[in-house]
Design a protein around this motif. Structure first.
Motif, PDB file in Angstrom:
ATOM      1  N   HIS A  84       3.194 -74.509  -5.728  1.00 23.03           N
ATOM      2  CA  HIS A  84       2.030 -73.918  -6.389  1.00 23.03           C
ATOM      3  C   HIS A  84       2.052 -72.378  -6.305  1.00 23.03           C
ATOM      4  CE1 HIS A  84      -2.174 -73.410  -7.702  1.00 23.03           C
ATOM      5  NE2 HIS A  84      -2.202 -72.435  -6.800  1.00 23.03           N
ATOM      6  N   TYR A  85       1.675 -71.745  -7.406  1.00 20.18           N
ATOM      7  CA  TYR A  85       1.449 -70.291  -7.402  1.00 20.18           C
ATOM      8  C   TYR A  85       0.097 -70.011  -8.051  1.00 20.18           C
ATOM      9  CZ  TYR A  85       6.421 -69.812  -6.368  1.00 20.18           C
ATOM     10  OH  TYR A  85       7.654 -69.884  -5.782  1.00 20.18           O
ATOM     11  N   ASP A  86      -0.568 -68.976  -7.565  1.00 20.81           N
ATOM     12  CA  ASP A  86      -1.843 -68.611  -8.179  1.00 20.81           C
ATOM     13  C   ASP A  86      -1.614 -68.063  -9.593  1.00 20.81           C
ATOM     14  OD1 ASP A  86      -3.050 -69.382  -5.865  1.00 20.81           O
ATOM     15  OD2 ASP A  86      -3.064 -67.360  -4.986  1.00 20.81           O
TER      16      ASP A  86
ATOM     17  N   CYS B  75      -0.144 -74.361 -11.150  1.00 22.34           N
ATOM     18  CA  CYS B  75      -0.471 -72.940 -11.278  1.00 22.34           C
ATOM     19  C   CYS B  75      -1.960 -72.707 -11.411  1.00 22.34           C
ATOM     20  CB  CYS B  75       0.239 -72.372 -12.504  1.00 22.34           C
ATOM     21  SG  CYS B  75      -0.199 -73.223 -14.008  1.00 22.34           S
ATOM     22  N   GLY B  76      -2.413 -71.560 -10.898  1.00 23.08           N
ATOM     23  CA  GLY B  76      -3.781 -71.120 -11.134  1.00 23.08           C
ATOM     24  C   GLY B  76      -3.924 -70.624 -12.560  1.00 23.08           C
TER      25      GLY B  76
ATOM     26  N   ASN C 100       0.415 -64.456  -4.276  1.00 22.18           N
ATOM     27  CA  ASN C 100       1.082 -65.748  -4.472  1.00 22.18           C
ATOM     28  C   ASN C 100       1.446 -65.869  -5.950  1.00 22.18           C
ATOM     29  OD1 ASN C 100       2.089 -68.299  -4.124  1.00 22.18           O
ATOM     30  ND2 ASN C 100       0.089 -69.310  -4.119  1.00 22.18           N
TER      31      ASN C 100
ATOM     32  N   ILE D  78      -3.463 -60.035  -5.145  1.00 24.25           N
ATOM     33  CA  ILE D  78      -2.973 -61.367  -5.541  1.00 24.25           C
ATOM     34  C   ILE D  78      -1.450 -61.370  -5.368  1.00 24.25           C
ATOM     35  CG2 ILE D  78      -2.802 -63.031  -7.449  1.00 24.25           C
ATOM     36  CD1 ILE D  78      -5.403 -61.811  -8.536  1.00 24.25           C
TER      37      ILE D  78
ATOM     38  N   ASN E 175      -6.883 -70.539 -18.959  1.00 26.19           N
ATOM     39  CA  ASN E 175      -6.157 -69.832 -17.899  1.00 26.19           C
ATOM     40  C   ASN E 175      -4.764 -69.395 -18.349  1.00 26.19           C
ATOM     41  OD1 ASN E 175      -5.084 -72.362 -18.072  1.00 26.19           O
ATOM     42  ND2 ASN E 175      -4.796 -72.621 -15.860  1.00 26.19           N
TER      43      ASN E 175
END
Ligand SMILES: Cc1cc2nc3c(=O)[nH]c(=O)nc-3n(C[C@H](O)[C@H](O)[C@H](O)COP(=O)(O)OP(=O)(O)OC[C@H]3O[C@@H](n4cnc5c(N)ncnc54)[C@H](O)[C@@H]3O)c2cc1C
Lengths: 413, 94
Positions: free
Chosen positions: A29-31, A227-228, A56, A54, A354
């Motif tokens: 996972h990455y933001d 992902c974020g 990540n 930020i 997003n």
């Protein structure tokens, strides 16, 4: 001196400093996932980490760092545009460029030698008057100059009246500059990785999983990542990646070519361009003349270079600088440019909640990299596009509110 | 030099031609007129496959369709754009 340098280079006391961490495996996972590690992608990663905490963040590239258009451009930096939106935006970028060497701690070879654009007809003169007025009003260094001043600025320029298109006047933009294109990408990536961002080269984004108007997963050739949010910054591949997210962009993709001559002693200080002859040039600090033009005449996804374009560039540049008729061409190359109908970028929000767009950089995205990266980082961090880029939203095409920079961009970068 | 097989003039160098855009059907079913207009005007075909395009041979004012691959630049098919030629009244030239 050469021996001293060699000794320094081989000495254990000064080991080579690796700029980026090499080849880790992808996290699950990455933001923020940034697609495309050119100047824009790397810059966004840097500003996200630096100003918004930020870190990540995955910076992905299907090939190698900075190997796309960021490695292929002619590095013209200027802000002599036609619209208020354009001038304010590019002016801020030119200002950011001035400080990047200090900020990175190494030399991006920024040189402010000015840009001289030439008019050979009345239409261009009108365009110049407009740009000079709006530029002065918004605080850039810009003025119209006569033939005498042109002669002083570029003594080698052919000012004869006995040519196809005699030079009538010029637009002098003292803010015009150039910089080492690769250094921008390296500087941003180094700064980003030092703050925790991960660079993953040879990592191609192949598809997305989309649920309820959000991207939940990015599918790559090295596996899936949750992902974020996602930002695309893939220049010549903008339409293709956006299509995978179900987004249509008003872009046509064209090859864009350039070439350089052998080295000459210093002969030309400013950057010189001619919209009518469709050619521009400047002499690099190594002495080569870099010669370029607008994009090819028809769309194609290819970075091939063609003989037609070489002939066109050669005949135009010889009219401006006759001594170049004896020049040898040292290198020629092409890149792939994503051109919008109004020659302004597409930045900010997309139809997905997003997913953010950083596209449509056509022939002019090098000069914009710092301001684009900084404003896009803010947009991603806050979910709201800053005022400087509001007018560049994709949505403008549905409201017929184009930011028309064709007259300041089509044939010059 | 790239050569285009013109149905009217035979093989001619690409520099004699102008690209005039992809041939796309108009969306007559659209309900939101302004969005449909925007798409028609600004959002052109930009994929990597073979695209049918309208071209013009400039010296002879002859309009033609090319089916061309947008990656390899290979021309698969070239044929006269008859409607365009007669609409322009420039069909005849000998
Ligand atoms: C010949 C030439 C001259 C130019 N001259 C100028 C100039 O003088 N001044 C100026 O301002 N601009 C100029 N430009 C334009 C400028 O180079 C670009 O607009 C700018 O470099 C775009 O930067 P970027 O970071 O968006 O894209 P790029 O540097 O192209 O980076 C995009 C990256 O995305 C990667 N990528 C693509 N698809 C995927 C995928 N599916 N998954 C993962 N990664 C992917 C690519 O490998 C690439 O590295 C010129 C361009 C060319 C070609």
């Amino acid at each position: 001196m050469p021996f001293g340098l060699l000794k320094y280079g081989l000495s254990r006391r000064y080991p080579a400093e690796p700029h980026f961490s090499a080849g880790k495996s992808l996290k699950s996972h990455y933001d923020v996932v940034i697609i495309g590690a050119g100047a824009h992608g790397a810059g966004m990663a840097y500003y996200l980490a630096k100003y918004h905490g930020i870190t990540n963040v995955a910076l992905l590239d299907k090939a190698y760092l900075g190997g796309g258009n960021s490695a292929r451009n002619t590095a013209v930096i200027r802000s002599n545009y036609l619209t208020e939106t354009g001038v304010n935006f590019y002016k801020e970028s030119a200002r950011l460029y001035q400080d990047l060497s200090n900020e990175f701690g190494y030399n991006i070879m920024h040189e402010q030698r000015g840009q001289l654009t030439l008019a050979h007809n009345d239409t261009t003169l009108r365009n110049f008057r407009w740009r000079a007025e709006i530029g002065k009003h918004l605080g850039t260094n810009i003025e119209m100059v006569d033939r005498q001043t042109i002669k002083e600025l570029a003594p080698e320029l052919n000012l004869s009246e006995n040519v196809r298109f005699p030079i009538l006047a010029g637009l002098w933009h003292a803010d015009g500059a150039t910089a080492r294109h690769d250094a921008i990408v390296w500087g941003y990536t180094k700064g980003a990785c030092e703050r925790g961002v991960e660079l993953h080269q040879l990592t191609e984004v192949e598809d997305f999983t989309i649920e309820n108007g959000r991207v939940t997963e990015v599918k790559t050739n090295r596996g899936k990542i949750s992902c974020g949010c996602v930002v695309q910054a893939v220049a010549g591949h903008s339409s293709l990646i956006a299509a995978k997210a179900g987004i249509r962009l008003p872009i046509q993709t064209y090859p864009l070519q350039a070439m350089v001559t052998q080295n000459y002693k210093p002969l030309l200080t400013p950057h010189v361009s001619s919209p009518q002859l469709k050619v521009f040039t400047h002499q690099t600090s190594r002495g080569e003349f870099v010669i370029g033009s607008g994009a090819d005449d028809y769309p194609l996804y290819s970075s091939r270079a063609t003989l037609e374009r070489k002939e066109m560039l050669a005949s135009a540049i010889i009219e401006l600088f006759p001594f170049l008729q004896h020049a040898q061409i040292l290198r020629q190359w092409g890149g792939i440019a994503d051109v919008t109908p109004d020659y302004s970028p597409i930045m900010g929000l997309s139809p997905l909640k997003n997913y953010y767009l950083n596209a449509g950089w056509g022939t002019y995205g090098f000069k914009a990299a710092p301001v684009s990266a900084k404003t896009m980082a803010e947009c991603v961090a806050t979910g709201k596009p800053p005022a400087l880029i509001e007018d560049f939203a994709l949505e403008r095409f549905y409201r017929f509110k184009q930011v028309n920079e064709v007259g300041a961009t089509a044939e010059v970068h | 030099m790239k050569i285009i097989p013109c149905p009217q003039n035979g093989p001619r160098p690409v520099s004699e031609f102008s690209f005039a855009g992809a041939v796309e059907p108009r969306d007559e079913t659209a309900t939101d007129a302004s969005a449909a207009w925007a798409e028609q005007v600004f959002f052109k075909e930009n994929g990597t496959g073979v695209v049918t395009e309208l071209w013009r041979h400039n010296p002879s004012a002859f309009w033609l369709y090319l089916e061309r691959c947008r990656v390899t630049d290979r021309i698969i098919k070239a044929y006269p754009a008859n409607a365009a030629n007669s609409a322009d009244g420039e069909e005849e030239h000998d």
